[in-house]
Design a protein around this motif. Structure first.
Motif, PDB file in Angstrom:
ATOM      1  N   THR A  36      37.617  41.424  39.620  1.00  0.00           N
ATOM      2  CA  THR A  36      38.008  40.085  40.087  1.00  0.00           C
ATOM      3  C   THR A  36      39.486  39.903  39.797  1.00  0.00           C
ATOM      4  N   ALA A  40      40.467  42.236  42.539  1.00  0.00           N
ATOM      5  CA  ALA A  40      39.441  41.753  43.468  1.00  0.00           C
ATOM      6  C   ALA A  40      39.172  42.766  44.575  1.00  0.00           C
ATOM      7  N   TYR A  87      33.015  41.726  35.400  1.00  0.00           N
ATOM      8  CA  TYR A  87      33.112  42.138  36.787  1.00  0.00           C
ATOM      9  C   TYR A  87      31.812  41.823  37.514  1.00  0.00           C
ATOM     10  N   ILE A  88      31.878  41.898  38.838  1.00  0.00           N
ATOM     11  CA  ILE A  88      30.730  41.573  39.683  1.00  0.00           C
ATOM     12  C   ILE A  88      29.919  42.841  39.923  1.00  0.00           C
ATOM     13  N   LEU A 197      34.187  35.568  35.030  1.00  0.00           N
ATOM     14  CA  LEU A 197      34.569  36.203  36.288  1.00  0.00           C
ATOM     15  C   LEU A 197      35.773  35.527  36.942  1.00  0.00           C
ATOM     16  N   ASN A 198      36.224  34.435  36.334  1.00  0.00           N
ATOM     17  CA  ASN A 198      37.381  33.706  36.852  1.00  0.00           C
ATOM     18  C   ASN A 198      37.154  33.244  38.289  1.00  0.00           C
ATOM     19  N   ILE A 199      35.957  32.727  38.568  1.00  0.00           N
ATOM     20  CA  ILE A 199      35.644  32.195  39.892  1.00  0.00           C
ATOM     21  C   ILE A 199      36.084  30.736  39.951  1.00  0.00           C
TER      22      ILE A 199
END
Length: 432
Positions: A36, A40, A87-88, A197-199
């Protein structure tokens, strides 16, 4: 001449054997870890299911072989997957989940993920990859787009039942529906993981409030809350004002009082009062208690009026100056206005007792000299409405006189507030 960079899909990679340089099986691909922020879309690692459990290996330490398997580089190291990494995981966090397509302004479900292999130098420049000879080049795997149509579903239905080549042939016959990774906004309902995740939903916040409202209405309650709490309070307020009233109430009840108060403070006072009036009294009081004292007083005054009255529909955010003012004074007042400047169509002239003496359209102010007296520019006749008038009377006045805004007066002729055209549209859509 450069060859096209090789592509693959998440579904195709799942279950792919991963061997060491001697051909010994080390595990099978169980998931892909994607970065991310500045990373990203970059696949940082492959999650392998091995005899030791779930292990992680850096994507750059894995290379493709002509046989279709994956091979670890000699220096590759595997480490246990802890589960707290930021992370995703594509299979776990993205597949079958709802995401926001910010380009299409809608909510969609992910059926598969398309990926692309690059040589490390090719990401920055012009190194081509020979898909049949990869022994030396360090490879980079990146997410290209997500599939939201039937093509991805076809791959998954036949996964394991047919050879990969046959599945790919079938899938290619189905029209693709994809969203580039740059247009994807993920929805993470767990606040702790969302922070990790810093969304932030920055791309969503750039949409028009009406588009955001449509998206919110298509989400489940937990997902709506996740979106609202990560949007800027001003953006969240603008979007909430566009949401259907019953859903507004539901969304406010799901938020904690402090978060709700922050959003309500950014709403138009009239809209805020209407919303709080629909909530249970205890809940409304709890939100008011958390609000800034000045904002709270403004909303509490509006709450005293009947919702279907003119006063119940007005806003107290307007621009006024003394009736002795000049154009320069009005421009300064507009600059200092802290509300939504886009809603302002008129400036109101008040005497020392705050009695309305004139209405000046914004267009006349823009075209006049700074030293021009505003009372000279005022409308010769202007329409007003008493605060206790029914909202149907308000709608009739807007229709008859083609108004942009309607000043609302108290019993002494003082300006109590203003009803804008969009306020009228809102209650007409709600069936009055």
């Amino acid at each position: 001449m450069h060859e096209k960079q090789p592509t693959t899909t998440l579904t195709s990679l799942m279950g792919t054997p991963v061997t060491d340089v001697h051909g010994k099986l080390r595990g099978k691909v169980a998931d892909l870890a994607v970065g991310t922020g500045s990373d990203a879309g970059k696949v940082l690692g492959l999650v392998l299911k091995s005899r030791h459990g779930r292990e992680l290996v850096a994507a750059t330490e894995v290379r493709q072989t002509p046989s279709g398997t994956l091979e670890l580089r000699p220096e590759a190291g595997l480490r246990p997957l802890r589960g707290d990494e930021n992370y995703i995981l594509l299979r776990q966090d993205l597949l079958d989940r709802q995401i926001i397509d910010v380009h299409g302004r809608k909510v969609v479900r992910v059926n598969d993920v398309d990926l692309q292999w690059f040589a490390a130098d090719a990401v920055a420049g012009d190194v081509s990859i020979d898909s049949g000879s990869r022994s030396g080049a360090v490879e980079d795997l990146r997410v290209r787009e997500v599939e939201v149509g039937l093509r991805g579903a076809v791959r998954r239905i036949f996964q394991g039942a047919l050879p990969k080549a046959t599945i790919d042939s079938l899938a290619r016959k189905v029209p693709a529906r994809v969203i580039p990774w740059d247009f994807v906004d993920m929805i993470e309902v767990d606040p702790a993981r969302r922070v990790k995740l810093n969304i932030e939903h920055e791309r969503l916040a750039q949409l028009h409030p009406s588009d955001i409202a449509d998206i919110l209405e298509d989400l489940a309650p937990a997902e709506r809350e996740a979106i609202l709490t990560t949007l800027d309070e001003e953006v969240a307020a603008e979007a909430l004002e566009e949401v259907e009233p019953k859903l507004q109430k539901s969304m406010m009840e799901s938020l904690d009082s402090e978060t709700a108060a922050g959003i309500v403070e950014e709403m138009d006072p009239s809209a805020a009062a209407d919303l709080l009036a629909e909530l249970p009294e205890a809940r409304s009081e709890a939100i008011l208690e958390e609000m800034d004292p000045e904002d709270r007083q403004e909303v509490e005054e509006l709450l005293e009026f009947r919702e279907n009255s003119a006063a119940g529909r007005m806003t107290t955010e307007y621009v006024s100056v003394p009736n002795t003012a000049i154009v320069g004074d009005a421009i300064q007042a507009l600059r200092e206005f802290e509300g939504d400047i886009e809603t302002i169509t008129e400036v109101y002239l008040l005497d020392a007792e705050e009695v309305l003496k004139g209405v000046v359209p914004l267009a006349r102010i823009v075209l006049a000299l700074p030293e021009s007296r505003l009372e000279v520019l005022s409308e010769s006749r202007f329409i007003t409405c008493p605060a206790d008038a029914h909202q149907d009377r308000v709608a009739d006045l807007f229709d008859r006189y083609n108004l942009r805004a309607l000043p609302i007066l108290d019993s002494k002729g003082r300006l109590a507030g203003v009803i804008e055209a969009d306020h009228v549209i809102a209650f007409l859509r709600a069936g009055r």
